[in-house]
Write a protein that holds these residues in place. Sequence first.
Motif, PDB file in Angstrom:
ATOM      1  N   VAL A   1     -36.167  28.711-118.643  1.00  9.92           N
ATOM      2  CA  VAL A   1     -36.772  28.421-119.942  1.00  9.92           C
ATOM      3  C   VAL A   1     -35.787  27.638-120.803  1.00  9.92           C
ATOM      4  CG1 VAL A   1     -38.334  30.414-119.995  1.00  9.92           C
ATOM      5  CG2 VAL A   1     -36.004  30.652-120.855  1.00  9.92           C
ATOM      6  N   PRO A   2     -36.299  26.793-121.703  1.00 11.46           N
ATOM      7  CA  PRO A   2     -35.419  26.164-122.690  1.00 11.46           C
ATOM      8  C   PRO A   2     -34.869  27.236-123.636  1.00 11.46           C
ATOM      9  CG  PRO A   2     -37.533  25.017-122.562  1.00 11.46           C
ATOM     10  CD  PRO A   2     -37.689  26.310-121.814  1.00 11.46           C
ATOM     11  N   THR A   3     -33.605  27.159-123.945  1.00 11.61           N
ATOM     12  CA  THR A   3     -32.975  28.169-124.795  1.00 11.61           C
ATOM     13  C   THR A   3     -33.592  28.197-126.190  1.00 11.61           C
ATOM     14  OG1 THR A   3     -30.938  27.787-123.566  1.00 11.61           O
ATOM     15  CG2 THR A   3     -30.749  29.019-125.609  1.00 11.61           C
ATOM     16  N   THR A   4     -34.113  27.066-126.643  1.00  7.36           N
ATOM     17  CA  THR A   4     -34.665  26.981-128.005  1.00  7.36           C
ATOM     18  C   THR A   4     -36.155  27.302-128.072  1.00  7.36           C
ATOM     19  OG1 THR A   4     -35.019  24.598-127.679  1.00  7.36           O
ATOM     20  CG2 THR A   4     -32.957  25.281-128.748  1.00  7.36           C
ATOM     21  N   ARG A   5     -36.727  27.793-126.996  1.00  8.32           N
ATOM     22  CA  ARG A   5     -38.166  28.100-127.018  1.00  8.32           C
ATOM     23  C   ARG A   5     -38.468  29.151-128.077  1.00  8.32           C
ATOM     24  NH1 ARG A   5     -41.277  28.293-121.562  1.00  8.32           N
ATOM     25  NH2 ARG A   5     -41.198  26.058-122.081  1.00  8.32           N
ATOM     26  N   GLU A   6     -39.641  29.020-128.689  1.00  7.17           N
ATOM     27  CA  GLU A   6     -40.067  29.951-129.724  1.00  7.17           C
ATOM     28  C   GLU A   6     -40.050  31.387-129.196  1.00  7.17           C
ATOM     29  OE1 GLU A   6     -43.904  30.755-132.710  1.00  7.17           O
ATOM     30  OE2 GLU A   6     -43.947  29.112-131.227  1.00  7.17           O
ATOM     31  N   GLY A   7     -39.450  32.272-129.981  1.00 11.18           N
ATOM     32  CA  GLY A   7     -39.372  33.687-129.618  1.00 11.18           C
ATOM     33  C   GLY A   7     -38.047  34.095-129.018  1.00 11.18           C
ATOM     34  N   ILE A   8     -37.197  33.125-128.671  1.00 15.03           N
ATOM     35  CA  ILE A   8     -35.878  33.441-128.105  1.00 15.03           C
ATOM     36  C   ILE A   8     -34.840  33.463-129.226  1.00 15.03           C
ATOM     37  CG2 ILE A   8     -34.024  32.633-126.599  1.00 15.03           C
ATOM     38  CD1 ILE A   8     -36.097  31.452-124.751  1.00 15.03           C
ATOM     39  N   THR A   9     -34.080  34.538-129.290  1.00 17.60           N
ATOM     40  CA  THR A   9     -32.977  34.648-130.253  1.00 17.60           C
ATOM     41  C   THR A   9     -31.686  34.946-129.499  1.00 17.60           C
ATOM     42  OG1 THR A   9     -34.471  35.508-131.954  1.00 17.60           O
ATOM     43  CG2 THR A   9     -32.111  35.829-132.300  1.00 17.60           C
ATOM     44  N   VAL A  10     -30.719  34.065-129.659  1.00 16.88           N
ATOM     45  CA  VAL A  10     -29.397  34.267-129.061  1.00 16.88           C
ATOM     46  C   VAL A  10     -28.522  34.929-130.117  1.00 16.88           C
ATOM     47  CG1 VAL A  10     -27.390  33.156-128.035  1.00 16.88           C
ATOM     48  CG2 VAL A  10     -29.688  32.261-127.568  1.00 16.88           C
ATOM     49  N   HIS A  11     -28.102  36.149-129.862  1.00 14.89           N
ATOM     50  CA  HIS A  11     -27.354  36.930-130.847  1.00 14.89           C
ATOM     51  C   HIS A  11     -25.846  36.711-130.701  1.00 14.89           C
ATOM     52  CE1 HIS A  11     -30.945  39.190-132.071  1.00 14.89           C
ATOM     53  NE2 HIS A  11     -31.271  39.159-130.784  1.00 14.89           N
ATOM     54  N   ASP A  12     -25.181  36.648-131.822  1.00 17.76           N
ATOM     55  CA  ASP A  12     -23.728  36.482-131.848  1.00 17.76           C
ATOM     56  C   ASP A  12     -23.088  37.867-131.944  1.00 17.76           C
ATOM     57  OD1 ASP A  12     -21.168  35.536-132.051  1.00 17.76           O
ATOM     58  OD2 ASP A  12     -21.348  34.875-134.138  1.00 17.76           O
ATOM     59  N   ASP A  13     -23.211  38.647-130.863  1.00 15.58           N
ATOM     60  CA  ASP A  13     -22.733  40.030-130.891  1.00 15.58           C
ATOM     61  C   ASP A  13     -21.724  40.327-129.784  1.00 15.58           C
ATOM     62  OD1 ASP A  13     -24.479  39.865-128.758  1.00 15.58           O
ATOM     63  OD2 ASP A  13     -25.727  41.574-129.338  1.00 15.58           O
ATOM     64  N   TRP A  14     -21.062  39.286-129.267  1.00 14.31           N
ATOM     65  CA  TRP A  14     -20.069  39.460-128.207  1.00 14.31           C
ATOM     66  C   TRP A  14     -18.690  39.601-128.862  1.00 14.31           C
ATOM     67  CZ3 TRP A  14     -19.387  40.957-123.499  1.00 14.31           C
ATOM     68  CH2 TRP A  14     -18.300  40.534-122.739  1.00 14.31           C
ATOM     69  N   ASP A  15     -18.092  40.792-128.779  1.00 17.44           N
ATOM     70  CA  ASP A  15     -16.810  41.033-129.440  1.00 17.44           C
ATOM     71  C   ASP A  15     -15.948  41.976-128.603  1.00 17.44           C
ATOM     72  OD1 ASP A  15     -14.835  40.894-131.368  1.00 17.44           O
ATOM     73  OD2 ASP A  15     -15.701  42.501-132.587  1.00 17.44           O
ATOM     74  N   PRO A  16     -15.540  41.549-127.408  1.00 18.35           N
ATOM     75  CA  PRO A  16     -14.733  42.393-126.530  1.00 18.35           C
ATOM     76  C   PRO A  16     -13.238  42.191-126.798  1.00 18.35           C
ATOM     77  CG  PRO A  16     -15.287  40.403-125.398  1.00 18.35           C
ATOM     78  CD  PRO A  16     -15.874  40.271-126.783  1.00 18.35           C
TER      79      PRO A  16
END
Length: 404
Positions: free
Chosen positions: A187-202
């Motif tokens: 799928v295209p990453t920008t498709r409607e309904g997709i949210t990429v969260h900035d929650d990577w903090d290792p």
Amino acid sequence: MNDARQPAEREAQPHAHAPAQDLTSLLAALHETAAERDRAGGHAAREKQWIADAGLLTLAVPHEFGGKFGGGGGANWFDVYQTIRAIATVDSALAHLLGFQCLQIVSVDVWGNDEQRARYLGDTVRERWWWGNAVNPLDTRLVATATAGGGYLLHGAKGFCSGTRGSQMMTVSAHDAVAGKSVYGVVPTTREGITVHDDWDPIGQRQTDSGTVSFDHVRLEPHEVMQRSDVPRATLRTLVSQLVLTNLFVGIAQGALDEARRYFAQYTRPWITSGVARAADDPYQLQRFGEMRLKTIGAEAMADRAARALDDAWNKGLALDAQQRAHVALATSEAKVFAHRAALDVSEALFDACGARATGAPLALDRFWRNARVHTLHDPLDYRVRDIGRYALDGTLPDVSLYT
């Protein structure tokens, strides 16, 4: 003066010396900012652009679709891993991104039909796509609901989605509870309904963008659905993945040894009771650096051996049989165990060699150990050693699994 700007603002600033479009210049530029970026974390948009500008996004795209892989004199897996490893010596997070770029390309190559391969791999070359990954097999939160015509609606979330932030396309897996099967697609990453969260903090691998992606009734069109195959050649995808990690470990060990050598030569003084004028003449230090080198070159050799085995198997195509594939899995596990241990041991021994001042936070020399520690938890080492032990005792080869 301290730079008080937020990481996102710093990312937008041009580099004083933008790298030329070759690997050597890229490595120098990444090394220059590696410590600072490790402390800042976040998304390395500028550095990802450098990787794209160096022509590395198509390393694993088959030559027939305009990529660099194969085609008589083109790249092979040995070459691909050498490149990933070289970047890992200076920045294992960005090496991870490049490695997973290659892995998603392989996913399309072995799971896609002819039309999908031509379309998605060809457009990767033409459009210079970055690929993200939402195929974490142990995360079953993403649900696929079948729609008319062979498509699906995707709802839920996936974790550890490396490379999704800033990508144009992503591979995805979900669970169809009604049919009782897994569903794979693109799928295209920008498709409607997709949210990429900035929650990577290792604690390490801080710029791999491996956070969560959520899907709110996202369309997976029929032509985007791929069919995962269990033929031996298709299952090599798992081993491609495992050798990405293996070569990250090797690169971390190499990078830690390189940094230890540089720091030691410039700053380390002989111990007060050593009886030598130069730290480099201290027999304990000579032993320490000798052990670090042995572990590093041993990991290099094992990883190279496994890469050549993968190349041999890959070139057999559909003629590859299950036993031949299993021997590659064994070589991969052997290399990964060795490299796992080398990365942790050498990145820790760096401090024994260089001393207390080397723990200064601005140097970020601990990033090698932190990066190794995060990545070596990808799957349990013990089960790989178990498989190797079974082969050593009675010749039993590893079974195909999500990780072997």
